[in-house]
Structures are given as structure tokens and as C-alpha cells.
Design a protein around this motif. Structure first.
Motif, PDB file in Angstrom:
ATOM      1  N   VAL A  88       0.836  -1.213   0.000  1.00 21.10           N
ATOM      2  CA  VAL A  88       0.000   0.000   0.000  1.00 21.10           C
ATOM      3  C   VAL A  88       0.863   1.253   0.000  1.00 21.10           C
ATOM      4  O   VAL A  88       0.597   2.224  -0.734  1.00 21.10           O
ATOM      5  CB  VAL A  88      -0.941  -0.024   1.221  1.00 21.10           C
ATOM      6  CG1 VAL A  88      -1.711   1.300   1.324  1.00 21.10           C
ATOM      7  CG2 VAL A  88      -1.919  -1.181   1.127  1.00 21.10           C
ATOM      8  N   PHE A  89       1.908   1.233   0.809  1.00 18.46           N
ATOM      9  CA  PHE A  89       2.797   2.394   0.889  1.00 18.46           C
ATOM     10  C   PHE A  89       3.465   2.682  -0.454  1.00 18.46           C
ATOM     11  O   PHE A  89       3.513   3.832  -0.923  1.00 18.46           O
ATOM     12  CB  PHE A  89       3.856   2.136   1.965  1.00 18.46           C
ATOM     13  CG  PHE A  89       4.944   3.161   2.004  1.00 18.46           C
ATOM     14  CD1 PHE A  89       4.714   4.432   2.503  1.00 18.46           C
ATOM     15  CD2 PHE A  89       6.212   2.858   1.524  1.00 18.46           C
ATOM     16  CE1 PHE A  89       5.730   5.378   2.532  1.00 18.46           C
ATOM     17  CE2 PHE A  89       7.220   3.786   1.554  1.00 18.46           C
ATOM     18  CZ  PHE A  89       6.976   5.055   2.056  1.00 18.46           C
ATOM     19  N   ILE A  90       3.974   1.638  -1.117  1.00 17.44           N
ATOM     20  CA  ILE A  90       4.639   1.824  -2.403  1.00 17.44           C
ATOM     21  C   ILE A  90       3.653   2.324  -3.460  1.00 17.44           C
ATOM     22  O   ILE A  90       3.972   3.207  -4.269  1.00 17.44           O
ATOM     23  CB  ILE A  90       5.295   0.508  -2.849  1.00 17.44           C
ATOM     24  CG1 ILE A  90       6.440   0.141  -1.896  1.00 17.44           C
ATOM     25  CG2 ILE A  90       5.806   0.606  -4.274  1.00 17.44           C
ATOM     26  CD1 ILE A  90       7.039  -1.218  -2.157  1.00 17.44           C
ATOM     27  N   THR A  91       2.432   1.783  -3.453  1.00 11.03           N
ATOM     28  CA  THR A  91       1.422   2.222  -4.430  1.00 11.03           C
ATOM     29  C   THR A  91       1.079   3.692  -4.252  1.00 11.03           C
ATOM     30  O   THR A  91       1.030   4.461  -5.217  1.00 11.03           O
ATOM     31  CB  THR A  91       0.158   1.353  -4.290  1.00 11.03           C
ATOM     32  OG1 THR A  91       0.499  -0.020  -4.478  1.00 11.03           O
ATOM     33  CG2 THR A  91      -0.881   1.768  -5.322  1.00 11.03           C
ATOM     34  N   MET A  94       4.049   5.912  -5.368  1.00  8.77           N
ATOM     35  CA  MET A  94       4.191   5.992  -6.821  1.00  8.77           C
ATOM     36  C   MET A  94       3.107   6.880  -7.435  1.00  8.77           C
ATOM     37  O   MET A  94       3.378   7.652  -8.363  1.00  8.77           O
ATOM     38  CB  MET A  94       4.130   4.591  -7.433  1.00  8.77           C
ATOM     39  CG  MET A  94       5.329   3.711  -7.098  1.00  8.77           C
ATOM     40  SD  MET A  94       5.212   2.065  -7.824  1.00  8.77           S
ATOM     41  CE  MET A  94       5.235   2.476  -9.572  1.00  8.77           C
ATOM     42  N   ILE A  95       1.881   6.792  -6.905  1.00  7.67           N
ATOM     43  CA  ILE A  95       0.805   7.642  -7.421  1.00  7.67           C
ATOM     44  C   ILE A  95       1.107   9.107  -7.144  1.00  7.67           C
ATOM     45  O   ILE A  95       0.959   9.969  -8.021  1.00  7.67           O
ATOM     46  CB  ILE A  95      -0.547   7.218  -6.811  1.00  7.67           C
ATOM     47  CG1 ILE A  95      -0.944   5.822  -7.316  1.00  7.67           C
ATOM     48  CG2 ILE A  95      -1.632   8.225  -7.154  1.00  7.67           C
ATOM     49  CD1 ILE A  95      -2.186   5.279  -6.659  1.00  7.67           C
ATOM     50  N   CYS A  96       1.512   9.413  -5.920  1.00  5.78           N
ATOM     51  CA  CYS A  96       1.830  10.807  -5.571  1.00  5.78           C
ATOM     52  C   CYS A  96       2.993  11.332  -6.412  1.00  5.78           C
ATOM     53  O   CYS A  96       2.949  12.467  -6.903  1.00  5.78           O
ATOM     54  CB  CYS A  96       2.164  10.899  -4.086  1.00  5.78           C
ATOM     55  SG  CYS A  96       0.783  10.573  -2.976  1.00  5.78           S
ATOM     56  N   ARG A  97       4.028  10.498  -6.589  1.00  5.87           N
ATOM     57  CA  ARG A  97       5.171  10.938  -7.401  1.00  5.87           C
ATOM     58  C   ARG A  97       4.764  11.189  -8.843  1.00  5.87           C
ATOM     59  O   ARG A  97       5.179  12.179  -9.461  1.00  5.87           O
ATOM     60  CB  ARG A  97       6.261   9.874  -7.346  1.00  5.87           C
ATOM     61  CG  ARG A  97       7.483  10.200  -8.206  1.00  5.87           C
ATOM     62  CD  ARG A  97       8.504   9.077  -8.116  1.00  5.87           C
ATOM     63  NE  ARG A  97       9.645   9.343  -8.983  1.00  5.87           N
ATOM     64  CZ  ARG A  97       9.699   8.992 -10.262  1.00  5.87           C
ATOM     65  NH1 ARG A  97       8.663   8.381 -10.831  1.00  5.87           N
ATOM     66  NH2 ARG A  97      10.784   9.265 -10.979  1.00  5.87           N
ATOM     67  N   THR A 140      13.737  12.749  -3.664  1.00  7.35           N
ATOM     68  CA  THR A 140      12.936  12.821  -2.437  1.00  7.35           C
ATOM     69  C   THR A 140      12.054  11.593  -2.283  1.00  7.35           C
ATOM     70  O   THR A 140      11.939  11.024  -1.191  1.00  7.35           O
ATOM     71  CB  THR A 140      12.064  14.088  -2.462  1.00  7.35           C
ATOM     72  OG1 THR A 140      12.898  15.249  -2.602  1.00  7.35           O
ATOM     73  CG2 THR A 140      11.254  14.206  -1.181  1.00  7.35           C
ATOM     74  N   ALA A 141      11.432  11.166  -3.390  1.00  4.49           N
ATOM     75  CA  ALA A 141      10.604   9.961  -3.334  1.00  4.49           C
ATOM     76  C   ALA A 141      11.439   8.737  -2.965  1.00  4.49           C
ATOM     77  O   ALA A 141      10.980   7.858  -2.210  1.00  4.49           O
ATOM     78  CB  ALA A 141       9.900   9.743  -4.680  1.00  4.49           C
ATOM     79  N   LEU A 142      12.653   8.674  -3.480  1.00  4.53           N
ATOM     80  CA  LEU A 142      13.532   7.550  -3.140  1.00  4.53           C
ATOM     81  C   LEU A 142      13.886   7.556  -1.660  1.00  4.53           C
ATOM     82  O   LEU A 142      13.891   6.509  -0.996  1.00  4.53           O
ATOM     83  CB  LEU A 142      14.803   7.624  -3.986  1.00  4.53           C
ATOM     84  CG  LEU A 142      15.770   6.428  -3.896  1.00  4.53           C
ATOM     85  CD1 LEU A 142      15.080   5.149  -4.366  1.00  4.53           C
ATOM     86  CD2 LEU A 142      17.018   6.695  -4.725  1.00  4.53           C
ATOM     87  N   GLY A 143      14.167   8.757  -1.123  1.00  6.37           N
ATOM     88  CA  GLY A 143      14.464   8.862   0.306  1.00  6.37           C
ATOM     89  C   GLY A 143      13.267   8.480   1.170  1.00  6.37           C
ATOM     90  O   GLY A 143      13.412   7.780   2.180  1.00  6.37           O
ATOM     91  N   VAL A 144      12.058   8.933   0.779  1.00  9.69           N
ATOM     92  CA  VAL A 144      10.850   8.565   1.521  1.00  9.69           C
ATOM     93  C   VAL A 144      10.614   7.062   1.464  1.00  9.69           C
ATOM     94  O   VAL A 144      10.189   6.439   2.441  1.00  9.69           O
ATOM     95  CB  VAL A 144       9.636   9.337   0.964  1.00  9.69           C
ATOM     96  CG1 VAL A 144       8.336   8.833   1.591  1.00  9.69           C
ATOM     97  CG2 VAL A 144       9.789  10.829   1.207  1.00  9.69           C
TER      98      VAL A 144
END
Length: 283
Positions: free
Chosen positions: A30-33, A36-39, A67-71
Motif C-alpha cells: 500500500v505504501f509503495i502504491t 508511486m501515485i503521488c510521485r 525525495t521519493a527515493l528517500g521517503v
């Protein structure tokens, strides 16, 4: 009775462990989905901002990806913290081997930290790292990508191919940033004439060519010089073109024109100066 409880606990522990593993896997998915949607939505919004220049949009896209990679890494550590801790304890015996195997990767990450903390360069800057010159078009925690500049002309005209440089080079190689102080750089143009030529005329023609070209952006250059003087507490940079004379060779007289030029137009302006010099010497 005590043996019964021990057998019951031994039977329930694997089931509880499996349930915790399934729960963490579902939370991770769920977190990854969501991430990815937000990014994707934010990247699309940045690319649709036509009021921003291409350099700014590319810079924000790179920042968004990093930033997405760090999150992502922080989220995975938070979700799988207990499992990671258990796994880390089991790796104590081979920790030294892992460090040796990932030495280059660790150096690249340290180079990324050094780049960020020193603000050595950013996307869009023109730099030279380890003898490789070019414009920074992408950077992440392990590498930096440059659009290579022409080595034949030794100026900033790109040759159309990209070079990926490991960030570990930043720890042991000097970084030359031609964009560090803004949108103008000091260009030096060398011309050699023989001893029998009219060097006074050559000096005058070369200086006049530089003055004609510099007059085209003199107002903007003047504002830029005042801004540098105020922001970095520097002495007023050289604005007016000047010609220096060298006698390094007995049979030649060297003339050197120093002129401030807009970043990215060094080769173009040098060609204009050389053409104006030749035309002036023919009159």
C-alpha cells in the motif's frame, strides 16, 4: 500442565510470525502504491508548468525523484524495522566482508553527501570533474550525469553524449564549477602574431572587437557584477574587455583578450571575435 502451555506457545509463535510478515508485506504494498501515485501526479504537475524554464522543470523532477527515493527507504525501514534489526544481528559476523564488498557504493554515497553539504553544484551547472567537462543533467545518491562538452574546442559546446560519473570521484578529484558565481564567465582568447606584424594595430583591433561584443550585454553584465559584489562580498569583477601581451616565444607576439561572456556562449563569441579580428586586420 506447564508442558501443555509450552507446546501451545511453540505452535502459536510461527503463526504469529507469519501473520506479522503478511501484515508488513500488505502495508509495504500500500505504501509503495501511494508513493508511486503521488510521485506520478507531482511529476505531471511539474512538467505542465510551462511558466517555468526547461532547466527549472528538469531540476524539480530530479529533486522529486530523489525525495521519493528517500521517503521510500525511510518507509521501508519504519515498516520492516524489527525484521531488519533481527537480520542485522545475524550479519555481525560478516559485517567486515559486506563493507569490503560495498566499498565503492559507500564511497559514492559519501560523495553524494559531500556534494549536498558543500553545495558544489546542482542540475544545470557546467562543471569539470576529473578532467570530464559538461553540463549537469541528472544526479542521484551514487552518480552524476553530465552532457559532455567538446574537448576539441575546449569550450562549452556539447557533443551530444552523456557521461555518468560515480560520486566517489568527488572525494578525491577537484570539482571546477563554471556556474558557481552566476550566468557569466571570464573567457580568454589567445592570438599569436609574428614579430614583423603591426602589433599595435592588432592589439587595437582585438580590443575593439571585444568591446563591440561586450556592449551587447553590458547592462545585464553590470547588474550581475553588482549582485555578485553584494552577495559574496567580492571585489567588483572585471567588466570591460582588456588585452594582455606575452613574449613567451622569440618569433611570436602573443595577444590575450579577456572578456566576460554569457555562460554557454563561449565558443560562439570566440568565433565572432576571431572573425572581427581578421576582418579588421585586412582593412
Amino acid at each position: 500442565m506447564q508442558g501443555y502451555y509450552e507446546r501451545l506457545a511453540a505452535a502459536l509463535l510461527p503463526m504469529l510470525a507469519d501473520r506479522a510478515l503478511i501484515r508488513d508485506a500488505i502495508i509495504s504494498a500500500v505504501f509503495i502504491t501511494v508513493l508511486m501515485i503521488c510521485r506520478s501526479l507531482m511529476r505531471r504537475a511539474i512538467l505542465r508548468r510551462h511558466d517555468l524554464g526547461p532547466e527549472v522543470r528538469r531540476r524539480w523532477v530530479v529533486y522529486l525523484r530523489n525525495t521519493a527515493l528517500g521517503v521510500f527507504f525511510l518507509g521501508m525501514i519504519f515498516i520492516w524495522g524489527h525484521e531488519i534489526q533481527t537480520f542485522a544481528v545475524s550479519l555481525v559476523a560478516i559485517a567486515a566482508a559486506i563493507v569490503l564488498a560495498t566499498k565503492e557504493m559507500i564511497l559514492c554515497m559519501l560523495g553524494s553527501i559531500y556534494r549536498s553539504s558543500s553545495n558544489a553544484f546542482t542540475v544545470g551547472d557546467r562543471v569539470e570533474i576529473g578532467g570530464i567537462r559538461g553540463q549537469v543533467i541528472d544526479m542521484n545518491i551514487v552518480s552524476t550525469t553530465l552532457m559532455e562538452s567538446s574537448h576539441a574546442l575546449q569550450h562549452q559546446g556539447t557533443v551530444g553524449r552523456s557521461i555518468t560519473v560515480p560520486n566517489s570521484l568527488l572525494l578525491n578529484q577537484p570539482v571546477f564549477n563554471e556556474s558557481m558565481l552566476g550566468d557569466y564567465v571570464l573567457q580568454t582568447i589567445h592570438i599569436a602574431i609574428t614579430r614583423v606584424d603591426d602589433w599595435l594595430k592588432a592589439e587595437l583591433v582585438l580590443l575593439e572587437a571585444g568591446q563591440i561584443i561586450a556592449a551587447e550585454y553590458a547592462l545585464d553584465l553590470s547588474r550581475h557584477a553588482r549582485e555578485l559584489e553584494r552577495r559574496y562580498a567580492l571585489e567588483s569583477p572585471m567588466i570591460e574587455p582588456r588585452v594582455r601581451i606575452f613574449l613567451d616565444r622569440y618569433e611570436e607576439i602573443g595577444l590575450q583578450l579577456q572578456i566576460a561572456v554569457p555562460l554557454g556562449q563561449r565558443a560562439k563569441i570566440e568565433q565572432r571575435v576571431l572573425r572581427m579580428f581578421l576582418q579588421g586586420m585586412e582593412k
